[in-house]
Design an enzyme around this catalytic site. Structure first.
Site, short mmCIF file in Angstrom:
data_model
loop_
_atom_site.label_atom_id
_atom_site.label_comp_id
_atom_site.label_asym_id
_atom_site.label_seq_id
_atom_site.Cartn_x
_atom_site.Cartn_y
_atom_site.Cartn_z
N THR A 152 79.18 -2.59 35.35
CA THR A 152 80.39 -1.96 34.81
C THR A 152 80.85 -0.88 35.81
O THR A 152 81.54 -1.22 36.77
CB THR A 152 80.16 -1.35 33.41
OG1 THR A 152 78.99 -0.53 33.44
CG2 THR A 152 80.00 -2.43 32.38
N LYS A 178 71.67 -3.02 34.96
CA LYS A 178 72.96 -2.39 35.18
C LYS A 178 72.98 -1.05 34.46
O LYS A 178 72.22 -0.82 33.51
CB LYS A 178 74.10 -3.28 34.71
CG LYS A 178 74.15 -3.58 33.23
CD LYS A 178 74.81 -2.59 32.33
CE LYS A 178 76.13 -2.11 32.83
NZ LYS A 178 76.69 -1.11 31.85
N THR A 189 66.81 0.56 28.87
CA THR A 189 67.94 1.04 29.66
C THR A 189 69.21 0.44 29.10
O THR A 189 69.22 -0.22 28.06
CB THR A 189 67.83 0.58 31.09
OG1 THR A 189 69.01 1.03 31.77
CG2 THR A 189 67.80 -0.94 31.20
N GLU A 276 76.62 7.76 38.23
CA GLU A 276 78.03 8.09 38.42
C GLU A 276 78.19 9.38 39.23
O GLU A 276 77.75 10.44 38.82
CB GLU A 276 78.73 8.20 37.06
CG GLU A 276 78.95 6.82 36.45
CD GLU A 276 79.41 6.86 35.01
OE1 GLU A 276 79.78 5.80 34.51
OE2 GLU A 276 79.39 7.94 34.40
N ASN A 400 84.35 9.88 34.81
CA ASN A 400 84.31 9.86 33.35
C ASN A 400 85.58 10.39 32.70
O ASN A 400 85.85 10.10 31.53
CB ASN A 400 83.07 10.60 32.84
CG ASN A 400 81.86 9.71 33.01
OD1 ASN A 400 81.80 8.66 32.39
ND2 ASN A 400 80.94 10.10 33.87
N THR A 405 91.35 4.79 31.92
CA THR A 405 92.74 4.69 32.43
C THR A 405 92.85 3.60 33.48
O THR A 405 91.86 3.13 34.01
CB THR A 405 93.18 6.03 33.03
OG1 THR A 405 92.29 6.37 34.08
CG2 THR A 405 93.20 7.08 31.96
#
Lengths: 405, 405
Positions: A152, A178, A189, A276, A400, A405
């Site tokens: 993702t 992932k 996870t 991230e 995040n 968007t």
């Protein structure tokens, strides 16, 4: 920007375990977002699932079904099918029923998995339409494509593979995972799939999975947010020409355990390395605890501290923030005068105060590295725990803030 | 960028409580960074202190001394004197001794407070050199200057004031606070000083302080990091010509309590409004809990979630992240099908799923506001708790990545 995570290494096929990838266009047209995995008949299947009370519809169904004979794992990205109530359960069931019909197996033999945005209705028709292509794509050498298909916000696919010999026969353990955000797994996870061609009794396989997940996926954190969709599956197809492993002892079991632990550790650490916005891969090592829980409490207090994570991002050896986090971890009767803290090989804190030998230059040198170990010696006992985490960067906020968007 | 926090309102002087400000040049030359407060002889003094095990040297000393007769509160910014071990204790003691000598009181009558960078030696001489100027500056109408003098990363000074009448005599409650990051107080905030000219028995004053702190400073969080230096003091000078309040009942006590609670709430919320990088002021209201603790667990899981905080920053009504946080809060046997969630007046989640009436436009309209309420109805009982927090913005990362540079 993943930290120390390169292209996928060789992912050895696992006899009896096939993977097929297709595009359902769930979030973006053309994106590979549906992965079907087929387990050979007679496979043992073990699973661990999120402890989040708001678990997603597919988790509820997979958890009900995984103890029975499992033949197919159906994964979609782009939509988590979480927070969707009764309609979400019906949607997940329908996708498994369609796959079961196409594959001529019972509906109960199909486990669903979803990851992506929470709270949107699952686009059932899109997924159903992609299933024939996914089934046609099934192949044992499809691990790399599947690793990409389950991504993702991941920037790189994640996989690991090990092989060992039992009486001259090669046994393989291969897995993919992932996840990059909403990562503080609790029993599993985001999504992880590991298969072996060893033949393993189901109860033993479940114990092995729980142990492996506990030492890997349950020791990583990116932002402290436990997902609604975490699942990790371990499949033993039994296709290797070696005797069944039914007891947690013996040479074959020890080799299998070692290989499984190695694959799990690599997959879990890969999630952190690709966290991230991550610019640092951070190992928090807590030693000298009176019990395992207090080591974890201290480790997570450090690993979750936004102030430590921003200092790591800035390569600022602001060790006072580490002390402050240790101090608020809730360890009963913590004697701070026994605590030593090391940054890499550099002692920054001695007996609760600044180490006499410490200089800011030493700290800055360690903090400039991409991989950093924070070691905390509590001086209370003999327990240790290790947690892997990331820094907190501008890009974490950006990713995040702009996710939908 | 503080949210809904304007210039200081009128801070009424409290007879018997004087404040003096001076510049010691601890972090930057010329900056006002030393504040001395003098309590009239016979004042009652109550205090609450951080529960962080790594508490700073001044906290250790203030906690030892505050039960005795207190005459002076000595505060410096720019250096927290925390993580400084035995030399830090000696340094804090020396500053109080110097002030005691200058003011002709016993050393034990002086309480030290520090805030700023952790782990650096306290610049004792600089502080000592500033004390005569601070003493010369002592005045009852100096609250506004003191509110500025105790600031660190705060962008605005914080103060609040209330007055009420007892038998025709005006009684005043005035206070100031500071803090913008490392905010998840546990028994007290960063630094808060509140004084009244009411005459209050010391034990009652301590109970009142604990109660007020619990409803205010102990219900705010910016980043979940509990400081090593949190202290909050409540002083009753007894200079108003009204009878002593010795029991937690009666009209005078009720009025005092109301005024104290109001001042504390305003000061605590001001800290959140001025939270590092804050662009939103967020109220997390948890109702229907089986007990207070589970309300707090849910409230803090939401208030600390980096994913919710970044969504708030982005004005993205990503309500799935709220459900995920509620689900991981650790509430035993949580029945998600009983849970409703409201964003402002808009119901986003009904019985654990997306509310039938909810539209993304409604959510976006609420999220665009600077002040947002997230209300969670657990449907388990009658307990409620309220927590105030901020969003997580690019500026939070920037401020904390660059704090020491």
């Amino acid at each position: 920007m993943a930290v120390g995570l390169g292209p996928l290494s060789t992912l050895h096929p696992v006899p009896g375990f096939e993977l097929g990838i297709a595009s359902a266009g769930i979030k973006r047209p053309g994106r590979k977002d549906v992965v079907v995995m087929r387990c050979a008949e007679g496979s043992s299947v073990a699973g661990v699932f999120t402890l989040n009370a708001f678990c997603a519809a597919p988790v509820i169904i997979a958890r009900q079904r995984f103890a029975g004979p499992v033949r197919y794992l159906l994964t979609n990205t782009g939509n988590a099918n979480a927070g969707t109530g009764q309609p979400g359960l019906a949607a997940a069931e329908r996708t498994t029923k369609t796959l079961a019909t196409l594959a001529s197996v019972g509906e109960e033999a199909v486990l669903p998995f979803s990851t992506g945005v929470i709270g949107e209705p699952l686009p059932v028709e899109k997924i159903e339409a992609a299933l024939p292509a996914a089934l046609a794509d099934l192949a044992e050498d499809n691990w790399a494509a599947a690793a990409t298909g389950i991504m993702t916000t991941d920037t790189l696919p994640k996989g690991a593979s090990r092989q060992f010999q039992v009486d001259g026969t090669t046994v393989t353990v291969t897995g993919i995972s992932k996840g990059a955000g909403m990562i503080k797994p609790n029993m599993a996870t985001m999504l992880g799939y590991v298969a072996t061609d060893a033949k393993v009794a189901r109860g033993l396989l479940q114990d092995l999975l729980a142990d492996a997940a506990n030492r890997s996926f349950n020791r990583i954190t990116i932002d402290g947010d436990t997902s609604t969709n975490d699942c990790c599956m371990l499949v033993a197809t039994g296709q290797a020409a070696v005797a069944e492993i039914a007891q947690p002892s013996g040479a074959a079991f020890e080799q299998l355990r070692e290989a499984v632990f190695a694959v799990f550790a690599e997959l879990a650490q890969a999630i952190v390395r690709d966290g991230e916005g991550a610019t640092k891969f951070v190992t928090v090592q807590v030693n000298g605890g009176g019990n395992a829980q207090e080591c974890l409490d201290v480790g997570y207090a450090v690993a979750h501290s936004p102030l430590i994570k921003t200092a790591l991002f800035a390569s600022d050896p602001n060790w006072g923030r580490i002390l402050a986090a240790v101090g608020r971890a809730g360890v009963p009767q913590l004697d701070v005068s026994l605590i030593d803290v090391f940054l890499g090989g550099v002692q920054i804190c001695q007996q609760g105060g600044r180490a006499a030998t410490y200089t800011e230059e030493q700290g800055a040198r360690v903090m400039a590295q991409a991989e950093i170990e924070i070691r905390i010696e509590l001086g209370r006992g003999s327990h240790s725990e290790t947690i892997w985490t990331t820094d907190l960067s501008h890009d974490y906020v950006k990713i995040n803030a702009e996710y939908r968007t």
